[in-house]
Scaffold this motif. Structure first.
Motif, PDB file in Angstrom:
ATOM      1  N   ASP A 590       0.616  -1.662  -0.327  1.00  0.00           N
ATOM      2  CA  ASP A 590       0.145  -0.374   0.178  1.00  0.00           C
ATOM      3  C   ASP A 590       0.863   1.403  -0.400  1.00  0.00           C
ATOM      4  OD1 ASP A 590      -2.631   1.456   1.130  1.00  0.00           O
ATOM      5  OD2 ASP A 590      -1.322   1.918   2.617  1.00  0.00           O
ATOM      6  N   ARG A 591       2.036   1.420   0.635  1.00  0.00           N
ATOM      7  CA  ARG A 591       2.607   2.186   1.119  1.00  0.00           C
ATOM      8  C   ARG A 591       3.798   2.518  -0.135  1.00  0.00           C
ATOM      9  NH1 ARG A 591       8.031   1.465   3.066  1.00  0.00           N
ATOM     10  NH2 ARG A 591       7.447   0.127   4.407  1.00  0.00           N
ATOM     11  N   ILE A 592       3.836   1.709  -0.859  1.00  0.00           N
ATOM     12  CA  ILE A 592       4.652   2.062  -2.650  1.00  0.00           C
ATOM     13  C   ILE A 592       3.975   2.613  -3.239  1.00  0.00           C
ATOM     14  CG2 ILE A 592       6.230   0.617  -2.004  1.00  0.00           C
ATOM     15  CD1 ILE A 592       6.111  -1.341  -3.795  1.00  0.00           C
ATOM     16  N   SER A 593       2.220   2.047  -3.790  1.00  0.00           N
ATOM     17  CA  SER A 593       1.836   1.905  -4.642  1.00  0.00           C
ATOM     18  C   SER A 593       1.785   3.373  -5.524  1.00  0.00           C
ATOM     19  CB  SER A 593       0.394   1.381  -4.005  1.00  0.00           C
ATOM     20  OG  SER A 593       0.584  -0.194  -3.937  1.00  0.00           O
ATOM     21  N   PRO A 594       1.262   3.706  -6.464  1.00  0.00           N
ATOM     22  CA  PRO A 594       1.723   4.642  -7.374  1.00  0.00           C
ATOM     23  C   PRO A 594      -0.212   5.915  -6.461  1.00  0.00           C
ATOM     24  CG  PRO A 594       2.614   3.264  -9.210  1.00  0.00           C
ATOM     25  CD  PRO A 594       1.757   2.220  -7.600  1.00  0.00           C
ATOM     26  N   LEU A 595      -1.070   4.855  -6.614  1.00  0.00           N
ATOM     27  CA  LEU A 595      -2.071   5.133  -6.399  1.00  0.00           C
ATOM     28  C   LEU A 595      -2.024   6.338  -4.733  1.00  0.00           C
ATOM     29  CD1 LEU A 595      -5.038   6.041  -7.258  1.00  0.00           C
ATOM     30  CD2 LEU A 595      -5.599   3.810  -5.610  1.00  0.00           C
ATOM     31  N   THR A 596      -1.393   5.519  -4.111  1.00  0.00           N
ATOM     32  CA  THR A 596      -0.391   6.352  -2.924  1.00  0.00           C
ATOM     33  C   THR A 596      -0.982   7.936  -2.848  1.00  0.00           C
ATOM     34  OG1 THR A 596      -1.251   4.028  -1.724  1.00  0.00           O
ATOM     35  CG2 THR A 596      -0.008   4.959  -0.398  1.00  0.00           C
ATOM     36  N   ASN A 597       0.546   7.722  -3.590  1.00  0.00           N
ATOM     37  CA  ASN A 597       1.556   8.147  -3.749  1.00  0.00           C
ATOM     38  C   ASN A 597       0.954   9.314  -5.028  1.00  0.00           C
ATOM     39  OD1 ASN A 597       3.912   7.995  -1.531  1.00  0.00           O
ATOM     40  ND2 ASN A 597       3.480   6.122  -3.328  1.00  0.00           N
ATOM     41  N   ALA A 598      -0.148   9.290  -5.209  1.00  0.00           N
ATOM     42  CA  ALA A 598      -0.287  10.068  -6.376  1.00  0.00           C
ATOM     43  C   ALA A 598      -0.486  11.692  -5.989  1.00  0.00           C
ATOM     44  CB  ALA A 598      -1.881  10.178  -7.026  1.00  0.00           C
ATOM     45  N   GLN A 599       0.054  12.747  -5.641  1.00  0.00           N
ATOM     46  CA  GLN A 599      -0.184  13.639  -5.173  1.00  0.00           C
ATOM     47  C   GLN A 599       1.957  13.668  -5.846  1.00  0.00           C
ATOM     48  OE1 GLN A 599      -0.116  11.571  -2.538  1.00  0.00           O
ATOM     49  NE2 GLN A 599       1.625  11.566  -1.361  1.00  0.00           N
ATOM     50  N   LYS A 600       2.299  13.409  -5.259  1.00  0.00           N
ATOM     51  CA  LYS A 600       4.012  13.467  -6.090  1.00  0.00           C
ATOM     52  C   LYS A 600       3.420  13.260  -8.018  1.00  0.00           C
ATOM     53  CE  LYS A 600       6.003  10.911  -1.771  1.00  0.00           C
ATOM     54  NZ  LYS A 600       6.878   9.417  -1.870  1.00  0.00           N
ATOM     55  N   ILE A 601       2.494  12.752  -8.701  1.00  0.00           N
ATOM     56  CA  ILE A 601       2.869  12.947  -9.917  1.00  0.00           C
ATOM     57  C   ILE A 601       2.343  14.584 -10.349  1.00  0.00           C
ATOM     58  CG2 ILE A 601       1.760  12.413 -12.148  1.00  0.00           C
ATOM     59  CD1 ILE A 601       0.974   9.734 -11.049  1.00  0.00           C
ATOM     60  N   GLN A 602       3.113  14.627 -10.587  1.00  0.00           N
ATOM     61  CA  GLN A 602       3.407  16.460 -11.036  1.00  0.00           C
ATOM     62  C   GLN A 602       2.842  17.291 -12.258  1.00  0.00           C
ATOM     63  OE1 GLN A 602       2.765  19.016  -8.493  1.00  0.00           O
ATOM     64  NE2 GLN A 602       2.163  17.441  -7.479  1.00  0.00           N
ATOM     65  N   LYS A 603       3.109  16.190 -13.372  1.00  0.00           N
ATOM     66  CA  LYS A 603       3.677  16.196 -14.897  1.00  0.00           C
ATOM     67  C   LYS A 603       2.680  14.984 -15.858  1.00  0.00           C
ATOM     68  CE  LYS A 603       7.021  18.724 -14.480  1.00  0.00           C
ATOM     69  NZ  LYS A 603       8.553  18.503 -15.079  1.00  0.00           N
ATOM     70  N   PRO A 604       2.661  15.974 -16.261  1.00  0.00           N
ATOM     71  CA  PRO A 604       1.158  15.329 -16.993  1.00  0.00           C
ATOM     72  C   PRO A 604       0.868  13.431 -17.626  1.00  0.00           C
ATOM     73  CG  PRO A 604       1.761  16.891 -18.471  1.00  0.00           C
ATOM     74  CD  PRO A 604       2.943  16.981 -17.031  1.00  0.00           C
ATOM     75  N   LEU A 605       0.206  12.866 -16.842  1.00  0.00           N
ATOM     76  CA  LEU A 605      -0.097  11.662 -16.843  1.00  0.00           C
ATOM     77  C   LEU A 605      -0.957  11.202 -18.222  1.00  0.00           C
ATOM     78  CD1 LEU A 605       0.097   8.963 -15.738  1.00  0.00           C
ATOM     79  CD2 LEU A 605      -1.886   9.174 -14.634  1.00  0.00           C
ATOM     80  N   PHE A 606      -0.773   9.885 -18.872  1.00  0.00           N
ATOM     81  CA  PHE A 606      -1.835   9.551 -20.068  1.00  0.00           C
ATOM     82  C   PHE A 606      -1.584   8.051 -20.191  1.00  0.00           C
ATOM     83  CE2 PHE A 606      -2.210   8.786 -25.309  1.00  0.00           C
ATOM     84  CZ  PHE A 606      -2.869   7.811 -24.643  1.00  0.00           C
ATOM     85  N   VAL A 607      -3.052   7.742 -19.546  1.00  0.00           N
ATOM     86  CA  VAL A 607      -3.129   6.568 -19.096  1.00  0.00           C
ATOM     87  C   VAL A 607      -4.087   5.200 -20.298  1.00  0.00           C
ATOM     88  CG1 VAL A 607      -4.549   5.096 -17.425  1.00  0.00           C
ATOM     89  CG2 VAL A 607      -3.480   6.728 -16.820  1.00  0.00           C
ATOM     90  N   ILE A 608      -3.382   4.228 -20.607  1.00  0.00           N
ATOM     91  CA  ILE A 608      -4.551   3.135 -21.866  1.00  0.00           C
ATOM     92  C   ILE A 608      -5.080   2.627 -21.091  1.00  0.00           C
ATOM     93  CG2 ILE A 608      -4.239   2.108 -24.056  1.00  0.00           C
ATOM     94  CD1 ILE A 608      -1.680   4.979 -24.593  1.00  0.00           C
ATOM     95  N   GLN A 609      -5.856   1.535 -21.713  1.00  0.00           N
ATOM     96  CA  GLN A 609      -6.779   0.823 -21.437  1.00  0.00           C
ATOM     97  C   GLN A 609      -7.167   0.149 -21.760  1.00  0.00           C
ATOM     98  OE1 GLN A 609      -5.697  -0.749 -17.171  1.00  0.00           O
ATOM     99  NE2 GLN A 609      -6.971  -2.386 -18.087  1.00  0.00           N
ATOM    100  N   GLY A 610      -7.617  -1.340 -21.564  1.00  0.00           N
ATOM    101  CA  GLY A 610      -8.548  -2.541 -22.300  1.00  0.00           C
ATOM    102  C   GLY A 610      -9.774  -2.616 -20.693  1.00  0.00           C
ATOM    103  N   LYS A 611     -10.881  -2.455 -21.726  1.00  0.00           N
ATOM    104  CA  LYS A 611     -12.221  -2.873 -21.026  1.00  0.00           C
ATOM    105  C   LYS A 611     -12.010  -4.163 -20.168  1.00  0.00           C
ATOM    106  CE  LYS A 611     -15.769  -1.165 -18.117  1.00  0.00           C
ATOM    107  NZ  LYS A 611     -16.903  -1.217 -18.713  1.00  0.00           N
TER     108      LYS A 611
END
Length: 670
Positions: A590-611
């Motif tokens: 939980d501590r290392i997961s990106p979702l937990t640390n989302a506030q540290k993502i300060q640059k543009p993000l592009f997410v691509i996913q298959g349903k």
């Protein structure tokens, strides 16, 4: 205002609608109907036209030899088609004769092994990986499904004398999140593909606990089958199971020997010998790398035969007369063929004139003195070649190269190395743009998935546009945890060491800064699956050192991922990432997961996913998109309703690439 906030937010499930640009008189691309788009600006048709040629490279993959004549089954995406299908080819550079058809890709094609009257092949729907097995004739008729729709199947092979196929099945777990999940079981079945009602007439051979059982080679008499019980990338077991007689359906463990104190190792069964007295085995029992050995069924001894090759042996093929073994050695990411004389177990020279490049499949014809192999390189996609009785090489396919492009001019990959935070040497593949681009070049770091995988030498396909036309340098790192560099290296990111691999990228960013032709101020990171997690993790650790991140079907939180990934994969993933049922491990994940640390993502993000992704559920994408956007960082989101773990359909892949180019234009190409 950051450039990614300028376009009007586009949030819709497109059903044939045209995205209208905010500036008049600009023609824009109509996205495929199955794409859900958020935040991505309209894409001009002018850009699509410039990129189009790079989406039309089309190679060929070898599937199987016809049992009696010089004819092969080939995988290929035809002109105008969305997905790869299977074709027959009966002469060098001849016309491909269609066998399968439909909107979903076909794979794993195999001829009926006596007369070649039909094929069996595998297909899933919408990327859901609930694979079904089909029989397909050559009269243009519809394929006949051989398996029940509520199970995931994998073809093991043919019982040739009995005219049956053997396959495994795992039920699909549709239990709601938080519900009680049944124990995963793998069942092996035999069935005649020409049965009137294959699902009802199949015979159960064995039901085994766990999702890590895989069928291997079947003996020439059809009476025994090799089995692998996969536990982790560093541990597996070799078993054998009778398919008839009093011991039928009762697997017997061969390696490691039951009750022995042998250390954990990898064992994979290869082919049975013609007389059934021995079997080829791939194992890392004797050292860091996987080598081939011969297992004697009478003595249970292993005879090492490729100990002199200091690299992983990734595959092989035995000639019908048993005299020649061709093995594939993974040499620093480039797969080479090695020829071994089985009478002496000594290596002999590779025939002169064999095609240069990285080798894919190798296969001897069952009756004729022919051996097929596929090969690709930085200069072209996969092509199939054949060696004849005199070991003369003849190309059987010609890759489709779009007019106006000359891949023979594309630069080879360079192997680059850097020291990580702890002094460990890390390597990667660097693809440089043409020399006509002057000045420091922007960099795309592309991280492979797995993590038990490897960035390997090969054709870059549509990504070559980034290199040739945009002047972007592409680096594909093999961080710790990658395969191909020994069994110790692959364990260095396990469990509580997970973020050490992220630090390897931090060291790569340091290395980029020392390179006179690379621009450390214009770097984006991208990756798929585990590489998607790595991209998100880099965005949380090194946001000040990158211009943006692209997450493709990536893990955003390890605990939610482990809870929601398909049940047949869960225990295998726990070995790699850690068991979230352990409180200490759960707290760490939980501590290392990106979702937990989302506030540290300060640059543009592009997410691509298959349903329909069964490996990394689409909820992993949805939760990171919502959280990062809530915190004020711009996010683009592209979801395909008819895809799974990555985009398989050309029209969706085309749009993804165009959107990635826009993302680069607004991050590293300004």
């Amino acid at each position: 205002m950051t450039p990614l906030l300028r376009p009007l937010m586009l949030t819709c499930l497109l059903a044939g609608a045209v995205a209208v640009a905010q500036t008049p008189a600009v023609d824009v691309v109509t996205p495929p109907a199955a794409l859900h788009i958020e935040g991505i600006p309209p894409i001009s048709t002018a850009l699509a036209q410039r990129v189009a040629a790079y989406t039309e490279f089309r190679g060929h993959g070898f599937s199987d030899w016809h049992p009696t004549k010089a004819e092969m089954l080939v995988s290929h995406r035809d002109a105008g088609a969305s997905t790869a299908q299977l074709f027959r080819l009966d002469t060098a550079r001849g016309s491909l004769m269609p066998v399968t058809q439909g909107p979903e890709p076909a794979s794993g094609g195999s001829y009926e092994p006596t007369h070649g009257r039909y094929i069996v092949f595998s297909r899933a729907a919408g990327g859901n990986e609930v694979t079904q097995i089909y029989r397909q004739g050559f009269d243009g008729g519809a394929a006949v499904r051989l398996t029940p729709v509520d199970e995931r199947h994998a073809l093991a092979g043919w019982r040739k004398p009995q005219g049956e196929i053997v396959y495994s099945s795992v039920p699909i777990d549709r239990t709601a999140q938080g519900g009680t999940r049944a124990q995963v079981m793998t069942t092996f079945w035999a069935v005649n593909p020409e049965a009137q009602n294959p699902s009802a007439e199949r015979r159960k051979l064995a039901e085994l606990e766990g999702g890590g059982w895989f069928g291997g080679d079947i003996s020439e008499d059809g009476l025994r089958m090799a089995l692998t019980r996969y536990i982790s990338v560093n541990e597996s077991q070799l078993w054998v199971m009778d398919l008839e007689g009093p011991q039928a359906g009762k697997p017997v463990q061969l390696l490691p020997r039951p009750g022995s104190d042998e250390p954990k190792a990898v064992y994979f069964g290869g082919g049975f010998s013609k007389d059934g007295r021995s079997m080829l085995v791939s194992t890392d029992r004797f050292g860091e790398f996987r080598e081939l050995a011969v297992f004697d069924f009478k003595t249970h001894n292993l005879r090492r035969i490729t100990a002199h090759i200091p690299w992983d042996i990734s595959g092989g093929s035995l000639s019908p007369d048993g005299k020649t073994l061709v093995v594939q050695a993974n040499v620093d990411g480039r797969t080479e063929m090695r020829f071994v004389d089985t009478r002496t177990w000594k290596e002999r020279p590779v025939p002169k004139g064999t095609a240069a490049g990285s080798v894919g499949a190798t296969a001897f014809h069952p009756k004729l003195p022919l051996m097929a192999y596929s090969v690709n390189s930085a200069q072209g996609p996969s092509q199939i070649h054949v060696l004849d009785a005199q070991q003369r090489n003849q190309p059987w396919t010609q890759a489709v190269v779009p007019p106006g492009l000359d891949p023979s001019t594309y630069r080879d990959h360079e192997i680059v190395r850097w020291k990580s935070f702890d002094g460990l040497s890390i390597s990667g593949l660097l693809s440089r743009p043409p020399a006509s681009f002057i000045g420091k070049r922007p960099v795309l770091i592309s991280i492979h998935g797995g993590p038990e995988a490897q960035a390997t030498v090969g054709f870059m396909g549509r990504w070559q546009y980034f290199i040739q036309e945009l002047g972007v340098a592409v680096i594909q790192p093999n961080v710790r945890g990658s395969t191909g560099f020994g069994k110790t290296f692959v364990t260095l990111d396990n469990g509580f060491k997970r973020e050490d691999s992220v630090k390897d990228i931090g060291a790569l960013l340091d290395w980029i800064k020392t390179q006179p032709d690379l621009d450390a101020d214009r770097v984006i990171v991208a990756g798929g699956s585990y590489g998607g997690y790595m991209s998100l993790a880099v965005a949380t650790h090194y946001s000040d050192r990158i211009a943006g991140a692209i997450d493709i079907v990536g893990i955003s939180h390890f605990v939610t991922f482990l809870n929601n990934t398909e049940s047949y994969r869960r225990d295998l993933r726990r070995v790699e990432y850690g068991d979230e049922r352990d409180p200490a491990m759960k707290e760490f994940l939980d501590r290392i997961s990106p979702l937990t640390n989302a506030q540290k993502i300060q640059k543009p993000l592009f997410v691509i996913q298959g349903k329909n992704d069964p490996r990394v559920p689409y909820t992993e994408a949805e939760q990171i998109v919502a959280k990062v956007r809530e915190l004020g960082t711009p996010v683009w989101y592209l979801r395909a309703e008819n895809e799974g773990h990555g985009f398989a359909r050309k029209e969706n892949s085309d749009y993804q690439q165009l959107a990635m180019i826009l993302f680069m234009q607004q991050t590293i190409l300004r």
